[in-house]
Design an enzyme around this catalytic site. Structure first.
Site, PDB file in Angstrom:
ATOM      1  N   CYS A   1       7.490   1.616   5.782  1.00  0.00           N
ATOM      2  CA  CYS A   1       6.450   1.892   6.478  1.00  0.00           C
ATOM      3  C   CYS A   1       6.166   3.175   7.249  1.00  0.00           C
ATOM      4  CB  CYS A   1       6.395   0.831   7.685  1.00  0.00           C
ATOM      5  SG  CYS A   1       6.051  -0.644   6.776  1.00  0.00           S
TER       6      CYS A   1
ATOM      7  N   GLU B   1      -0.371  -5.682  10.723  1.00  0.00           N
ATOM      8  CA  GLU B   1       0.754  -6.222  11.336  1.00  0.00           C
ATOM      9  C   GLU B   1       1.567  -5.144  12.042  1.00  0.00           C
ATOM     10  OE1 GLU B   1       1.997  -9.660  11.058  1.00  0.00           O
ATOM     11  OE2 GLU B   1       3.579  -8.310  12.244  1.00  0.00           O
TER      12      GLU B   1
ATOM     13  N   THR C   1       0.716  -1.103  -0.001  1.00  0.00           N
ATOM     14  CA  THR C   1       0.154  -0.026  -0.030  1.00  0.00           C
ATOM     15  C   THR C   1       0.962   1.215  -0.128  1.00  0.00           C
ATOM     16  OG1 THR C   1      -0.224  -0.059   2.645  1.00  0.00           O
ATOM     17  CG2 THR C   1      -1.723  -1.063   1.239  1.00  0.00           C
TER      18      THR C   1
ATOM     19  N   LEU D   1       5.167  -5.872  12.812  1.00  0.00           N
ATOM     20  CA  LEU D   1       6.456  -6.483  12.900  1.00  0.00           C
ATOM     21  C   LEU D   1       7.624  -5.296  12.489  1.00  0.00           C
ATOM     22  CD1 LEU D   1       7.621  -6.827   9.758  1.00  0.00           C
ATOM     23  CD2 LEU D   1       6.278  -8.681   9.520  1.00  0.00           C
ATOM     24  N   ARG D   2       8.578  -5.498  12.973  1.00  0.00           N
ATOM     25  CA  ARG D   2       9.564  -4.536  12.777  1.00  0.00           C
ATOM     26  C   ARG D   2      10.582  -4.947  11.618  1.00  0.00           C
ATOM     27  NH1 ARG D   2      12.424  -5.040  18.456  1.00  0.00           N
ATOM     28  NH2 ARG D   2      11.715  -7.177  17.806  1.00  0.00           N
ATOM     29  N   GLU D   3      11.015  -4.473  10.656  1.00  0.00           N
ATOM     30  CA  GLU D   3      11.883  -4.846   9.524  1.00  0.00           C
ATOM     31  C   GLU D   3      13.167  -5.155  10.306  1.00  0.00           C
ATOM     32  OE1 GLU D   3      12.276  -3.477   5.503  1.00  0.00           O
ATOM     33  OE2 GLU D   3      10.375  -2.876   5.564  1.00  0.00           O
TER      34      GLU D   3
ATOM     35  N   GLY E   1      12.925   5.878   8.457  1.00  0.00           N
ATOM     36  CA  GLY E   1      12.509   5.794   6.805  1.00  0.00           C
ATOM     37  C   GLY E   1      11.957   4.385   6.699  1.00  0.00           C
TER      38      GLY E   1
ATOM     39  N   THR F   1      -1.285  -2.435   5.602  1.00  0.00           N
ATOM     40  CA  THR F   1      -1.757  -1.326   6.332  1.00  0.00           C
ATOM     41  C   THR F   1      -2.579  -0.437   5.310  1.00  0.00           C
ATOM     42  OG1 THR F   1       0.357  -1.459   7.487  1.00  0.00           O
ATOM     43  CG2 THR F   1      -0.833   0.713   7.577  1.00  0.00           C
TER      44      THR F   1
HETATM   45  N1  LIG Z   1       7.409  -4.024   5.506  1.00  0.00           N
HETATM   46  C1  LIG Z   1       7.050  -3.851   6.950  1.00  0.00           C
HETATM   47  O1  LIG Z   1       8.044  -4.089   7.783  1.00  0.00           O
HETATM   48  C2  LIG Z   1       5.528  -4.024   7.135  1.00  0.00           C
HETATM   49  C3  LIG Z   1       5.162  -4.053   8.549  1.00  0.00           C
HETATM   50  C4  LIG Z   1       3.891  -3.892   9.006  1.00  0.00           C
HETATM   51  C5  LIG Z   1       3.026  -3.630   7.823  1.00  0.00           C
HETATM   52  N2  LIG Z   1       3.354  -3.682   6.594  1.00  0.00           N
HETATM   53  C6  LIG Z   1       2.274  -3.307   5.368  1.00  0.00           C
HETATM   54  O2  LIG Z   1       2.167  -4.527   4.573  1.00  0.00           O
HETATM   55  C7  LIG Z   1       2.074  -4.407   3.542  1.00  0.00           C
HETATM   56  C8  LIG Z   1       3.008  -4.769   2.614  1.00  0.00           C
HETATM   57  O3  LIG Z   1       4.248  -4.200   2.626  1.00  0.00           O
HETATM   58  P1  LIG Z   1       5.689  -4.735   2.215  1.00  0.00           P
HETATM   59  O4  LIG Z   1       6.725  -4.117   2.951  1.00  0.00           O
HETATM   60  O5  LIG Z   1       5.808  -6.086   2.454  1.00  0.00           O
HETATM   61  O6  LIG Z   1       5.601  -4.257   0.574  1.00  0.00           O
HETATM   62  P2  LIG Z   1       6.382  -5.107  -0.671  1.00  0.00           P
HETATM   63  O7  LIG Z   1       6.352  -4.105  -1.741  1.00  0.00           O
HETATM   64  O8  LIG Z   1       7.537  -5.395  -0.179  1.00  0.00           O
HETATM   65  O9  LIG Z   1       5.637  -6.248  -1.003  1.00  0.00           O
HETATM   66  C9  LIG Z   1       4.201  -6.503  -1.485  1.00  0.00           C
HETATM   67  C10 LIG Z   1       4.449  -7.493  -2.303  1.00  0.00           C
HETATM   68  O10 LIG Z   1       2.921  -7.887  -2.962  1.00  0.00           O
HETATM   69  C11 LIG Z   1       3.074  -8.283  -4.377  1.00  0.00           C
HETATM   70  N3  LIG Z   1       1.884  -8.125  -4.993  1.00  0.00           N
HETATM   71  C12 LIG Z   1       0.900  -7.161  -5.373  1.00  0.00           C
HETATM   72  N4  LIG Z   1      -0.045  -7.276  -5.804  1.00  0.00           N
HETATM   73  C13 LIG Z   1      -0.312  -8.659  -5.732  1.00  0.00           C
HETATM   74  C14 LIG Z   1      -1.175  -9.571  -6.154  1.00  0.00           C
HETATM   75  N5  LIG Z   1      -2.566  -9.091  -6.630  1.00  0.00           N
HETATM   76  N6  LIG Z   1      -0.922 -10.849  -5.822  1.00  0.00           N
HETATM   77  C15 LIG Z   1       0.099 -11.372  -5.442  1.00  0.00           C
HETATM   78  N7  LIG Z   1       1.396 -10.557  -5.002  1.00  0.00           N
HETATM   79  C16 LIG Z   1       1.224  -9.275  -5.366  1.00  0.00           C
HETATM   80  C17 LIG Z   1       4.247  -7.240  -5.013  1.00  0.00           C
HETATM   81  O11 LIG Z   1       4.717  -7.996  -6.176  1.00  0.00           O
HETATM   82  C18 LIG Z   1       5.237  -7.446  -3.882  1.00  0.00           C
HETATM   83  O12 LIG Z   1       6.114  -8.514  -3.826  1.00  0.00           O
HETATM   84  C19 LIG Z   1       1.889  -2.699   3.371  1.00  0.00           C
HETATM   85  O13 LIG Z   1       0.639  -2.257   3.423  1.00  0.00           O
HETATM   86  C20 LIG Z   1       2.631  -2.300   4.580  1.00  0.00           C
HETATM   87  O14 LIG Z   1       2.330  -0.953   5.049  1.00  0.00           O
HETATM   88  C21 LIG Z   1       4.750  -3.757   6.192  1.00  0.00           C
END
Ligand SMILES: NC(=O)c1ccc[n+]([C@@H]2O[C@H](COP(=O)([O-])OP(=O)(O)OC[C@H]3O[C@@H](n4cnc5c(N)ncnc54)[C@H](O)[C@@H]3O)[C@@H](O)[C@H]2O)c1
Length: 444
Positions: free
Chosen positions: A263, A150, A86, A152-154, A260, A122
């Site tokens: 998220c 979610e 998102t 989680l902390r990267e 940074g 999110t």
């Molecule tokens: N990264 C974090 O630490 C974290 C922590 C909490 C919440 N979030 C939330 O989780 C969500 C994902 O974040 P992220 O960092 O993993 O993003 P990201 O861009 O790393 O991963 C998203 C993945 O989804 C895939 N994708 C998109 N549309 C798809 C579909 N229709 N079918 C299958 N795959 C599809 C993309 O190719 C990509 O690999 C966001 O909303 C983010 O705010 C992330």
């Protein structure tokens, strides 16, 4: 339980691996063919601590597999996690939720028996109501929608997926609650985690409020670093003293170059816009100030490098240690480390970057910067060393100040993460410059 995880990026891949570790049969759906291929080969498409180990453990047994075929997952699983991206909209007006809407719109018509869709992405407050309309119209009867944000902390994504401190479930039916209790049963059985069952809008706000609060704490202590610089005080001591108060706490209180990653910047930005749009004027002003402070940190860090170098950095040979937005991950999205390297590069410095895990990701984003294959090469002949990401090999290895000191031209360390033990570096003959602290010079 048979589960799918749709979207296998920084959240989805660790979550899928953790679900397999908990004993579920898991199918990960990933649209990006290269990411899908790498995951199915049993390793991560990016570095995240502990992820490769779990993938290597569960992919070969078939307990965890990856595909780009959504229909296969719809047929296989009884619970579908949505973990797609998102991003912030280009105009900054909240999230672009197209991936989430697209995933639910594609999945819903394929669901021909009762099952549960569990959103982890999110989203903007109000998105779940929109998704519910799609599920009601397109999926079979008995398909429930839950929002399970979610936290989680990267850098700790695997650990946090296996050992979360809370599970929040925004839902509207007892069948959905039962599904959540079943999928998280091994975690809930430990009795050290709080399950919060609530309605979807509360779950949406809780997630945004959590990230905005963390951003507020970080910006608060960074604002205090600005004050300390003006009066010659030491922000590290201020932060330590503040955090002793249990109403405040030490978490998130390390001053530095600002938050940074994938998220916090986008979540705070999206929430700031949304609360303004809702007419919550005080919340909007508060969060806008948080964002403004964060943006100001790059200027503060650049000024500190110039003060340490003693002149504009044009032509200066600078080693930049770190490119990831934080240690423990190769994620360079919105990385303050890489932004600072970019600033120095643009100011004419001969900046050479080394990151133990994210050189490749950084190079893909900024091929115009210079990179070194190891720390010693980056440090060779440096007039200033900028510690930009708090990797333990730079901050916790007692021998590093001496070994680094052997190859640099001048022992000047600018630690924009306020992460090193400055006394140890000073003892090894270095000048240490940290944000919001008086400079520390070796005794002559
Ligand atoms: N990264 C974090 O630490 C974290 C922590 C909490 C919440 N979030 C939330 O989780 C969500 C994902 O974040 P992220 O960092 O993993 O993003 P990201 O861009 O790393 O991963 C998203 C993945 O989804 C895939 N994708 C998109 N549309 C798809 C579909 N229709 N079918 C299958 N795959 C599809 C993309 O190719 C990509 O690999 C966001 O909303 C983010 O705010 C992330």
């Amino acid at each position: 339980m048979r589960v799918s995880v749709i979207g296998c990026g920084h959240l989805g891949a660790p979550h899928a691996a953790a679900m397999a570790e908990l004993g579920h049969e898991v199918i990960g759906v990933e649209l990006n063919p290269e990411t899908c291929r790498i995951l199915q080969s049993g390793r991560g498409a990016f570095y995240e601590k502990g992820l490769d180990d779990l993938l290597a453990k569960h992919v070969p047994t078939g307990r965890l597999r990856f595909t780009s075929n959504l229909a296969e997952a719809a047929e296989f699983a009884d619970l579908h996690f949505i973990a797609v991206g998102t991003p912030l909209r280009e105009d900054g007006r909240g999230y672009d939720v197209d991936q989430v809407v697209g995933a639910v719109r594609s999945l819903a018509p394929l669901l021909r028996r009762p099952c549960t869709i569990v959103g982890k992405s999110t989203v903007t407050v109000g998105t779940v109501a929109r998704l519910q309309e799609i599920v009601t119209a397109e999926a079979a009867d008995g398909v429930d929608l839950v929002w399970n944000p979610e936290f989680l902390r990267e850098g700790h994504a695997v650990e946090d997926s296996l050992y979360p401190d809370r599970i929040v479930a925004g839902l509207t039916s007892s069948a959905a609650q039962k599904a959540i209790e079943e999928v998280y049963a091994p975690i809930l059985a430990r009795n050290d985690v709080t399950l919060i069952v609530t309605d979807p809008p509360t779950a949406e706000v809780l997630k945004s409020a959590a990230n905005a609060f963390l951003a507020t704490k970080i910006s608060y202590i960074n604002a205090m670093a600005e004050v300390c610089e003006l009066v010659g005080a030491d922000v590290s001591t201020v932060a330590y003293g503040l955090g002793i108060d249990p109403r405040i706490g030490h978490g998130g209180m390390r001053p530095g170059i600002g938050y940074g990653g994938g998220c916090l910047p986008k979540d705070t930005g999206a929430f700031t816009w949304r609360v303004g749009d809702l007419g919550a004027t005080h919340a909007h002003a508060l969060l806008q100030a948080v964002e403004d402070v964060n943006h100001s940190r790059l200027d503060a860090a650049t000024r500190l490098v110039e003060r340490a170098y003693g002149a504009p950095v044009d032509g200066a040979r600078i080693a930049v240690l770190g490119a990831s937005f934080k240690a423990g991950t190769s994620d360079v999205r919105n990385s303050p480390a890489l932004r600072l390297a970019g600033r120095l590069h643009e100011a004419g410095a001969r900046a050479v970057i080394y990151d133990p895990e994210s050189n490749d990701a950084a190079r893909r984003l900024h091929p115009e910067y210079a990179y070194a294959g190891d720390a010693a090469t980056a440090l060779e002949g440096a007039e200033v060393v900028v510690l930009a990401t708090e990797w333990p090999q730079f901050t916790h290895d007692a021998k590093f100040p001496s070994s680094a000191g052997e190859v640099v031209q001048r022992k000047v360390l600018v630690d924009v993460r306020n992460a090193v033990d400055s006394d140890a570096w000073v003892a090894a003959g270095w000048e240490v410059w940290q944000l919001g602290r008086p400079e520390q010079l070796p005794k002559v």
